[in-house]
Design a protein around this motif. Sequence first.
Motif, short mmCIF file in Angstrom:
data_model
loop_
_atom_site.label_atom_id
_atom_site.label_comp_id
_atom_site.label_asym_id
_atom_site.label_seq_id
_atom_site.Cartn_x
_atom_site.Cartn_y
_atom_site.Cartn_z
N LEU A 26 0.46 -9.59 -16.68
CA LEU A 26 0.84 -8.06 -16.55
C LEU A 26 2.48 -8.24 -16.64
O LEU A 26 3.15 -8.87 -16.01
N PRO A 27 2.86 -6.88 -16.96
CA PRO A 27 4.35 -6.67 -16.78
C PRO A 27 4.47 -6.54 -15.33
O PRO A 27 3.61 -6.20 -14.52
N ILE A 28 5.65 -7.04 -14.98
CA ILE A 28 6.18 -6.81 -13.41
C ILE A 28 6.01 -5.34 -12.82
O ILE A 28 5.09 -5.46 -11.55
N LYS A 29 6.19 -4.43 -13.37
CA LYS A 29 5.97 -3.15 -13.09
C LYS A 29 4.21 -3.13 -12.78
O LYS A 29 3.76 -2.62 -11.79
N SER A 30 3.50 -3.47 -13.67
CA SER A 30 2.03 -3.33 -13.38
C SER A 30 1.57 -4.27 -12.42
O SER A 30 0.59 -3.74 -11.79
N LEU A 31 1.98 -5.40 -12.34
CA LEU A 31 1.77 -6.43 -11.22
C LEU A 31 2.04 -5.50 -10.01
O LEU A 31 1.08 -5.67 -9.04
N VAL A 32 3.12 -4.90 -9.66
CA VAL A 32 3.42 -4.44 -8.58
C VAL A 32 2.32 -3.20 -8.03
O VAL A 32 1.99 -3.03 -6.98
N GLN A 33 2.27 -2.48 -9.17
CA GLN A 33 1.16 -1.34 -9.14
C GLN A 33 -0.19 -1.97 -8.62
O GLN A 33 -0.93 -1.40 -7.78
N SER A 34 -0.46 -3.06 -9.14
CA SER A 34 -1.70 -3.67 -8.97
C SER A 34 -2.03 -4.13 -7.34
O SER A 34 -2.96 -4.15 -6.95
N SER A 35 -0.84 -4.36 -6.69
CA SER A 35 -0.89 -4.69 -5.48
C SER A 35 -1.30 -3.59 -4.48
O SER A 35 -1.90 -3.94 -3.41
N ALA A 36 -1.18 -2.34 -4.83
CA ALA A 36 -1.75 -1.21 -4.21
C ALA A 36 -3.19 -0.76 -4.38
O ALA A 36 -3.66 -0.01 -3.46
N VAL A 37 -3.84 -1.61 -5.31
CA VAL A 37 -5.30 -1.39 -5.64
C VAL A 37 -6.33 -1.55 -4.31
O VAL A 37 -7.12 -0.54 -3.88
N CYS A 38 -6.13 -2.73 -3.80
CA CYS A 38 -6.88 -3.11 -2.54
C CYS A 38 -6.23 -4.23 -2.01
O CYS A 38 -5.52 -4.85 -2.38
N THR A 39 -7.01 -4.79 -0.67
CA THR A 39 -6.33 -5.73 0.02
C THR A 39 -6.34 -7.00 -0.60
O THR A 39 -5.43 -7.92 -0.79
#
Length: 103
Positions: A26-39
């Motif tokens: 994933l691009p870094i921005k998407s990776l950071v956004q993914s961190s908000a999906v679930c614990t």
Amino acid sequence: RVVAYVQDLLDVRFSDEIWLRIFGYLPIKSLVQSSAVCTRWRQLTMDSALWESICDKFYPRELVECLDKEGMKKDLGWRRMLQETAERNKRVSRSTKALGKGK
């Protein structure tokens, strides 16, 4: 009902290793956004080895080794080192542009 369905979709039973490989693409921005999906994803996206591999992708190995030494002095993880380096690069870029406009 919808919430349960979405939770089932997110709770795909991949091993942590598989998720980390996926996150590594994933691009870094998407990776950071993914961190908000679930614990679980937040925990996985904080993995030091994941961020080390991202540093390897975006920076020459010599810089990564230098970052690693600098980070060890400050007791930073790879994610934080990458973040600080990106912030430093933005500041340098803005300063360089400002100097160019003054000519």
